[in-house]
Design a protein around this motif. Structure first.
Motif, mmCIF file in Angstrom:
data_model
loop_
_atom_site.group_PDB
_atom_site.id
_atom_site.type_symbol
_atom_site.label_atom_id
_atom_site.label_comp_id
_atom_site.label_asym_id
_atom_site.label_seq_id
_atom_site.Cartn_x
_atom_site.Cartn_y
_atom_site.Cartn_z
ATOM 1 N N ASN A 102 0.725 -1.231 0.015
ATOM 2 C CA ASN A 102 0.146 0.148 0.039
ATOM 3 C C ASN A 102 0.893 1.300 -0.014
ATOM 4 O O ASN A 102 0.408 2.331 -0.135
ATOM 5 N N LYS A 103 2.125 1.093 0.200
ATOM 6 C CA LYS A 103 3.142 2.311 0.129
ATOM 7 C C LYS A 103 4.037 2.251 -0.958
ATOM 8 O O LYS A 103 5.013 3.186 -0.853
ATOM 9 N N ALA A 104 3.850 1.276 -1.868
ATOM 10 C CA ALA A 104 4.736 1.157 -2.791
ATOM 11 C C ALA A 104 4.292 2.158 -4.107
ATOM 12 O O ALA A 104 3.364 2.535 -4.227
ATOM 13 N N PRO A 105 5.575 2.456 -4.833
ATOM 14 C CA PRO A 105 5.249 3.339 -6.037
ATOM 15 C C PRO A 105 4.012 2.572 -6.925
ATOM 16 O O PRO A 105 3.907 1.471 -6.840
ATOM 17 N N LEU A 106 3.617 3.472 -7.865
ATOM 18 C CA LEU A 106 2.914 2.805 -8.823
ATOM 19 C C LEU A 106 3.545 1.846 -9.861
ATOM 20 O O LEU A 106 4.840 1.834 -9.789
ATOM 21 N N PRO A 107 2.553 1.094 -10.490
ATOM 22 C CA PRO A 107 3.412 0.079 -11.351
ATOM 23 C C PRO A 107 4.323 0.613 -12.516
ATOM 24 O O PRO A 107 3.941 1.490 -12.715
ATOM 25 N N THR A 108 5.353 -0.069 -12.488
ATOM 26 C CA THR A 108 6.575 0.608 -13.472
ATOM 27 C C THR A 108 6.117 0.206 -14.867
ATOM 28 O O THR A 108 5.769 -0.938 -14.940
ATOM 29 N N PRO A 109 6.102 1.182 -15.796
ATOM 30 C CA PRO A 109 5.724 0.996 -17.048
ATOM 31 C C PRO A 109 6.688 -0.638 -17.841
ATOM 32 O O PRO A 109 7.588 -0.450 -17.438
ATOM 33 N N GLU A 110 5.879 -1.207 -18.644
ATOM 34 C CA GLU A 110 6.658 -2.305 -19.080
ATOM 35 C C GLU A 110 7.724 -2.006 -19.832
ATOM 36 O O GLU A 110 8.747 -2.839 -19.815
ATOM 37 N N TRP A 111 7.825 -0.795 -20.525
ATOM 38 C CA TRP A 111 8.858 -0.672 -21.483
ATOM 39 C C TRP A 111 10.323 -0.457 -20.629
ATOM 40 O O TRP A 111 11.354 -0.550 -21.034
#
Length: 890
Positions: A813-822
């Protein structure tokens, strides 16, 4: 010519009658091979790969103690491993692997004209075909109940049997005949038939053998060959591959004394424990904090291994908050007991450069794969320090759980700092001890704080067993026989004489401000003060408060918790352990306050003059108090006003009853509220603690069973529901049913929440040649290039090891948003990014600006709800933005 139906919804909308020739077995590929110019060519065929894996399995089996070989690896076990990949003899897989080779034109080979690799997911890919093929169409060729299941889960998850072996999806009659021919050739090669697999647990161990043999059989030692006939030195290559993967039989120095290894004579409790341990079984050593339980357990393990009754050691620490200091202690021990002539002696040491940079575990253990990380691979090595979580997953319905069971079989397994708190929330540990006994392990359980009931459960004692001794300290053991009607379990108990007695003053403080003033006053006197909070966020806030005041007083402050990248955490630990250690000259140069979380109550050898701690369960509280006046040789030089004293931060019992959520705060997301309430009730009127005399009494009072009503009754009911939920995870094999969980969702303790791995960089820039310039810190950077593993495997592994040092694990819940696949694709060759099936659980990557603020590599926002930051002093931090609320903000 054979006629059969193949339905391909992508190519045909209805079934069509096809006249397709089945390819020869020698054309069915198991692997492809990438050259230095990054072109991909066909690798070894299916039959060749299966033979390699069977030979690896044979060699692995020989590395186990005789008891394990006889019990779990009967003749034919290598055949079970060998047949794992016959499902690759199928149209869809063959079309997929040929498409991965350079220059191949889709559906251009005979027999593959209508094959569609996208369909494989419908039957769990080639393991699903292996499962169906071995289940067979002819009763005389069936492999029994378990062997098809073993083949179907060799990638970690149980495949579903969705279609029959002769299904058109799998190529019909002719392809199944080809798979049966493959099986027949393997039986002929190994001169073996199917072994008897006795039960689910036996199947789990064989599953682990199969998966590990497959990983090693896929290593670079076997690259460049297309058929088994081309390999004229197969036994030598198998031996090299095993040693490179870390499977190195150790050679021990003989008849070393305790003093030879640890440079001091054993204490009475240590001597009694060592004398009691002579054969595999379950041993419990209950003794006060600081008595030297670790040294006693390690020397006992040495005795068992030297006698040929164990093949290695797995030292399981209680939580993920593992300190690197325990690795140093273990390596010092191994350096003493391993013979100078022991093969690849340096590679047997933990966290050595050989292990990270040179060890090769095949596909799953290579950089970029899930088992590259030492915390997982260690369970397969002869010697390892890890967390209890990795061991617990050996008996859970979790991906690759059976690999962990295989890795523990026949070893000395030391379970460190086992608490009575686990009687409510660690039911999986009971299943683990039962499983370890089945696998001929020597189980050593170390604890300062067990109740009689918890000890009975861990020892697997039946209800009819006579009453246990209440003496403390105490050694308890059961022999290695499993209970049956004719041969009951034998229990032995050995009282340990008390040699040292310590008195600690206790004070319950409800006002945090008073504790802050006291800590500063003590530090001004030159004392070394320890302050332990239950959550990282509270520890960070307390550190900032104390450090702002301490500067003007000439007091040094520090902070230790789990939200640091490995590089920073190792530096901080080394610095503060030295200052809070035995070096009196450095220790008392000035007063200091060290703030932290649970990492300070275990693993670290620190000695405080004064302790402030947030309320926690009795067993953990005693562990924290064990850091007070730990090294008695420091007593003569302690400041004149110092006395052994702990201040416990908590509201009074009646206040907590009135509003437990407010008064207990964020601690309720770490520890069960019911146990915190019982702890407070026991300690509230305690003004003096006598060690070790009071330990058993306080623990028993906290955990004794009793009926409850009102709020305590509700909280107890909630805890029992949680206990029952955890028990359902404790399955002794994947074949027992239910959905196999990914490792990230395997909860093993009350306080577990889902986490995410986060890679932190200062900058990352893509260059014109496609490489990436990465800066980690002012002193470390590297160039990341695609295809590195094909050009320089050692540099590839070193790059992966460097990246791993800048990863921090944080709550979901405190992690950054998902990183883009590229962006993830840049790093996927050198660090595990997660699976496509679990997009939310994939690696996160962020840049740390000079201000400490986190942003995406493309400078994008990394969180909608939090201001995220990182620095070397406070570590990872998540501060809420306006108008957001997070109930589990711990």
């Amino acid at each position: 010519m054979l006629y059969r139906f193949i339905y391909n919804p992508v190519i045909r909308s209805t079934n069509v009658l096809l006249n397709i020739q089945c390819p020869p077995l020698s054309s069915c590929l198991a692997k492809s091979f990438t050259l230095q110019d990054n072109s991909t060519v066909p690798g070894i065929d299916v039959l060749g790969h299966c033979i390699i894996v069977g030979e690896v399995a044979k060699a692995l089996i020989q590395r186990f103690i005789p008891e394990i070989r006889e019990k779990y690896f009967p003749p034919g076990s290598e055949l079970v491993a060998a047949v794992h990949d016959i499902g690759k003899v199928s149209p869809c897989f063959q079309e997929k692997i040929y498409r991965a080779t350079t220059g191949y034109r889709s559906n251009s080979l005979p027999g593959l004209e209508y094959a569609n690799p996208d369909q494989e997911k419908n039957w769990d890919y080639h393991p699903g075909v292996s499962l169906a093929a071995l289940d067979g169409r002819d009763p005389s060729t069936k492999a029994g109940k378990y062997i098809p299941e073993i083949a179907g889960r060799h990638h970690g998850l149980s495949a579903r049997k969705k279609y029959s072996a002769t299904s058109e999806y799998f190529g019909g009659e002719s392809w199944q005949q080809l798979r049966e021919d493959s099986t027949g050739k393997l039986k002929e090669y190994f001169c073996a038939d199917w072994p008897e697999v006795k039960d689910d647990f036996h199947a789990a161990v064989l599953s682990g053998l199969t998966s590990v043999a497959d990983w090693i059989g896929s290593s670079s030692a076997f690259d460049g060959f297309k058929h088994i006939e081309e390999i004229n030195d197969l036994p030598a290559r198998v031996d090299t591959a095993l040693k490179t993967a870390g499977f190195i039989p150790p050679v021990f120095r003989q008849d070393l004394s305790f003093k030879d290894i640890f440079s001091f004579d054993p204490r009475p409790a240590q001597s009694l424990f060592i004398e009691s341990l002579s054969a595999p079984g379950v041993y419990v050593l209950e003794a006060p904090m600081g008595m030297g339980k670790t040294e006693a357990a390690l020397y006992a393990a040495y005795k068992i291994m030297q006698a040929g009754k164990a093949s290695g050691i797995y030292f399981a620490l209680p939580t993920r908050l593992t300190s690197d200091k325990i690795y140093e202690r273990m390596n010092k021990f191994l350096s003493c007991i391993l013979d100078e002539k022991s093969p690849l002696r340096k590679s047997l040491l933990l966290h050595s450069s050989a292990w990270i940079y040179e060890a090769e575990m095949g596909e799953e253990g290579q950089p970029g794969a899930s088992w590259f990380h030492a915390k997982k691979r260690g369970i397969l090595a002869p010697f390892a320090v890890g967390t209890i979580d990795q061991a617990l997953m050996a008996v859970m319905n979790v991906k690759h759980g059976f690999v962990r069971a295989f890795g523990l079989a026949g070893k000395v397994v030391i379970l460190d700092e086992v608490h009575s708190y686990d009687s409510y929330t660690g039911t999986i540990m009971d299943e683990l001890v039962r499983g370890l006994r089945k696998m001929e392990c020597t189980v050593i359980i170390l604890s300062a704080t067990l109740t009689d009931e918890r000890r009975r459960t861990l020892l697997q004692l039946p209800e009819k067993t006579q009453a246990l001794l209440s003496h403390y300290p105490l050694i308890s053991l059961v022999d290695d026989g499993e209970e049956d009607a004719l041969r009951p379990v034998s229990l032995y108990e050995i009282p340990v004489p008390v040699t040292d007695k310590i008195e600690v003053a206790i004070c319950i403080i409800s006002n945090d401000g008073d504790a802050v003033e006291e800590a500063l006053k003590r530090a001004e006197q030159g004392q070394q003060v320890l302050w332990i909070e239950n959550t990282v966020k509270e520890a960070q806030a307390r550190y900032l408060q104390l450090s702002a005041r301490a500067v003007e007083c000439g007091i040094k402050t520090g902070l230790l918790h789990s939200w640091f990248v490995q590089n920073d955490r190792s530096y901080n630990e080394n610095y503060w352990v030295e200052l809070f250690g035995k070096n009196a000259e450095a220790r008392y140069a000035q007063g200091r306050i060290l703030v932290g979380t649970q990492v300070l109550e275990q693993s670290l050898d620190i000695d405080a003059d004064f302790l402030v701690t947030r309320l926690c369960p009795t067993d953990m509280l005693l562990q924290r108090i064990g850091r007070l006046w730990r090294h008695r040789e420091n007593d003569p030089v302690r400041p004149e006003d110092a006395r052994s004293e702990v201040w416990i931060l908590s509201a009074r019992y009646e206040q907590v009853l009135a509003n437990y959520k407010k008064e207990l705060g964020k601690s309720v997301f770490v520890y069960a509220p019911y146990v915190l309430l019982r702890t407070l009730e026991v300690w509230e009127d305690q003004t003096v603690l006598n060690l070790p005399g009071d330990i058993r009494r306080l623990v028993e009072l906290t955990y004794q069973e009793r009926s409850e009503d009102g709020l305590p009754g509700k909280l107890k009911h909630d805890l029992e529901k949680e206990r029952d939920r955890l028990r359902r995870f404790a399955l002794l094999g994947l074949s027992l049913g239910g959905k196999t969980l990914p490792e990230s969702k395997a909860e093993t303790r009350y306080s577990d929440r889902e986490t995410r791995d986060l890679l932190l960089l200062q900058s990352a820039k893509k260059n014109q040649d496609g490489s990436i310039s990465i800066v980690f810190s002012d002193t470390e950077s590297l160039e990341l290039k695609k295809g590195l593993k094909n050009r320089d495997k050692n540099l590839w592994r070193r790059t992966a090891a460097i990246l791993s040092r800048y990863v921090v694990t944080v709550p979901k819940n405190k992690a950054p948003l998902p990183t883009p696949e590229w962006i993830l694709d840049w790093f996927s060759e050198c660090i595990y990014i997660g699976t496509e099936e679990n997009e939310e659980g994939r690696l996160r990557i962020a840049l740390v600006k000079k201000s400490g603020k986190l942003v995406g590599i493309d400078s994008s926002e990394v969180s909608r709800d939090y201001f995220l930051s990182y620095d070397k002093v406070c570590g990872y931090s998540a501060r809420k933005k306006a108008d957001t609320y997070d109930e589990e903000d711990w």
